[in-house]
Enzyme design. Structure first.
Site, PDB file in Angstrom:
ATOM      1  N   HIS A 162       0.642  -1.324   0.059  1.00  0.00           N
ATOM      2  CA  HIS A 162       0.022  -0.111   0.071  1.00  0.00           C
ATOM      3  C   HIS A 162       0.911   1.267   0.064  1.00  0.00           C
ATOM      4  O   HIS A 162       2.168   1.182   0.020  1.00  0.00           O
ATOM      5  CB  HIS A 162      -0.885  -0.122   1.091  1.00  0.00           C
ATOM      6  CG  HIS A 162      -0.432   0.337   2.472  1.00  0.00           C
ATOM      7  ND1 HIS A 162      -1.003   0.775   3.443  1.00  0.00           N
ATOM      8  CD2 HIS A 162       0.796   0.050   3.052  1.00  0.00           C
ATOM      9  CE1 HIS A 162      -0.346   1.009   4.371  1.00  0.00           C
ATOM     10  NE2 HIS A 162       0.916   0.599   4.281  1.00  0.00           N
ATOM     11  N   CYS A 181       5.922   6.674   4.617  1.00  0.00           N
ATOM     12  CA  CYS A 181       4.472   5.687   3.911  1.00  0.00           C
ATOM     13  C   CYS A 181       4.198   6.365   2.714  1.00  0.00           C
ATOM     14  O   CYS A 181       3.207   5.868   2.064  1.00  0.00           O
ATOM     15  CB  CYS A 181       3.674   5.730   5.034  1.00  0.00           C
ATOM     16  SG  CYS A 181       4.191   5.024   6.488  1.00  0.00           S
ATOM     17  N   HIS A 189       3.197  -4.844   4.121  1.00  0.00           N
ATOM     18  CA  HIS A 189       3.512  -5.479   5.301  1.00  0.00           C
ATOM     19  C   HIS A 189       3.162  -7.001   5.481  1.00  0.00           C
ATOM     20  O   HIS A 189       2.143  -7.100   4.319  1.00  0.00           O
ATOM     21  CB  HIS A 189       2.377  -4.746   6.287  1.00  0.00           C
ATOM     22  CG  HIS A 189       2.559  -3.269   6.376  1.00  0.00           C
ATOM     23  ND1 HIS A 189       3.725  -2.753   7.074  1.00  0.00           N
ATOM     24  CD2 HIS A 189       2.306  -2.140   5.893  1.00  0.00           C
ATOM     25  CE1 HIS A 189       3.951  -1.333   7.112  1.00  0.00           C
ATOM     26  NE2 HIS A 189       2.730  -0.828   6.238  1.00  0.00           N
ATOM     27  N   HIS A 228      -1.097 -10.712  -1.089  1.00  0.00           N
ATOM     28  CA  HIS A 228      -0.275 -10.494  -2.091  1.00  0.00           C
ATOM     29  C   HIS A 228      -0.878  -9.650  -3.213  1.00  0.00           C
ATOM     30  O   HIS A 228      -0.752  -9.677  -4.461  1.00  0.00           O
ATOM     31  CB  HIS A 228       0.190 -11.854  -2.848  1.00  0.00           C
ATOM     32  CG  HIS A 228       1.258 -12.406  -2.107  1.00  0.00           C
ATOM     33  ND1 HIS A 228       1.172 -13.047  -0.841  1.00  0.00           N
ATOM     34  CD2 HIS A 228       2.593 -12.638  -2.080  1.00  0.00           C
ATOM     35  CE1 HIS A 228       2.018 -13.695  -0.260  1.00  0.00           C
ATOM     36  NE2 HIS A 228       3.095 -13.198  -0.968  1.00  0.00           N
ATOM     37  N   GLU A 271      -0.293  -4.179  11.547  1.00  0.00           N
ATOM     38  CA  GLU A 271       0.100  -4.054  10.404  1.00  0.00           C
ATOM     39  C   GLU A 271       1.658  -4.195  10.669  1.00  0.00           C
ATOM     40  O   GLU A 271       2.276  -4.743   9.652  1.00  0.00           O
ATOM     41  CB  GLU A 271      -0.245  -2.394  10.069  1.00  0.00           C
ATOM     42  CG  GLU A 271       0.284  -1.783   8.781  1.00  0.00           C
ATOM     43  CD  GLU A 271       0.102  -0.530   8.509  1.00  0.00           C
ATOM     44  OE1 GLU A 271       0.518   0.285   9.563  1.00  0.00           O
ATOM     45  OE2 GLU A 271      -0.597  -0.141   7.778  1.00  0.00           O
TER      46      GLU A 271
HETATM   47 ZN   LIG Z   1       2.465   0.821   5.520  1.00  0.00          ZN
END
Ligand SMILES: [Zn+2]
Ligand SMILES: [Zn+2]
Length: 281
Positions: A162, A181, A189, A228, A271
């Site tokens: 992400h 990020c 993650h 994935h 996460e």
């Molecule tokens: Zn992240």
């Protein structure tokens, strides 16, 4: 130990035992057993290392500096649970399971009835909750506050990519808010998803929900679709959303709440080991 908030202190103690069991009712046909117990139906036994985490609550006795001597708690659990179940077949050697399936849920009922029986726990340190782990990916909890309502938790994993960004903000603002990020190429993650459902076990199977069914729903609705994948582009309900763990947790909770045939009590989404979020009913 944690402070309970009412001047009392809570103390959790872990004890372990190993037992064998099987999901098979001799009065039923093979097909009926299969339908009732799913992929775990077998006339042969398997077993688990169980861990019980017993939490008691009380006032610290100034004379001893303890709520109660931990040994007293250990002795009760050893006498009423460990000595009855450890290195035994639950089906064949524990009377409580003569007429009940030896599921995690029924084992929890047994533990609850034994440890809350009058005179069981020391009066200065009554049990307020306990957790029973059957496998690293499957545990249940009961607590006094919910009048010993039962919940069970199953743990799943998925790995996904992400990127955190908000199109309404400038590049500088995004960078300031999301830091690394915000990296345009993204990152990813290993997520850990805990799904907790609550209710009463089915009297026949002894299970709150068939784990086959739970696994099938969580896998088809979440894991198979997220694993994935890139959450920002591959997952329709998350596309164009800010894919923080908070937002993902809320989306997952709402999907599972709709799809599960039992009450979804909580989901917990990790996460990274430093970031864990929880959404409860
Ligand atoms: Zn992240
Ligand atoms: Zn088992």
């Amino acid at each position: 130990m944690v402070v309970a908030g009412n001047g009392k202190v809570r103390m959790a103690r872990k004890l372990v035992f190993s037992s064998g069991h099987r999901y098979w009712s001799p009065e039923l046909s093979a097909d009926e057993n299969q339908a009732l117990y799913g992929r775990w139906a077998s006339p042969y036994s398997h077993g688990h290392n169980y861990s019980i985490f017993v939490t008691v609550e009380g006032v610290v006795d100034p004379k001893i500096g303890m709520v109660c001597n931990i040994k007293k708690i250990d002795d009760v659990v050893k006498e009423r649970i460990i000595s009855v179940c450890d290195q035994k077949s639950l089906n064949d050697e524990v009377p409580y399971f003569k007429d009940r399936a030896p599921s995690l849920e029924n084992l929890m009922k047994f533990i609850q009835s034994e440890l809350t029986a009058p005179g069981a726990m020391p009066p200065e340190a009554p049990m307020v909750n306990f957790r029973l782990e059957e496998m690293p990916t499957f545990y249940g909890e009961m607590n006094l506050t919910d009048t010993w309502k039962m919940n069970i938790t199953r743990i799943y994993n998925f790995s996904a990519g992400h990127r955190l960004h908000n199109d309404d903000l400038s590049e500088t603002e995004n960078l300031e808010l999301y830091g690394k990020c915000f990296n345009p190429a993204g990152h990813g993650h290993n997520y850990i998803l805990e799904v907790t459902v609550e209710g009463e076990p089915d009297p026949k199977s002894g299970m709150l929900i068939s784990l086959d069914k739970l696994d099938e729903i969580v896998s088809s609705e979440i894991i198979d679709r997220y694993d994935h994948k890139n959450l920002n582009v591959d997952v329709p309900e998350l596309a164009y959303k800010i894919t923080t763990c908070e937002v993902v947790a809320q989306v997952v909770f709402n999907i599972l709440k709709e799809k599960l045939p039992v009450k979804l009590a909580r989901i917990r989404l990790q996460e990274t080991p430093k970031n864990i979020f929880e959404v409860a009913a």
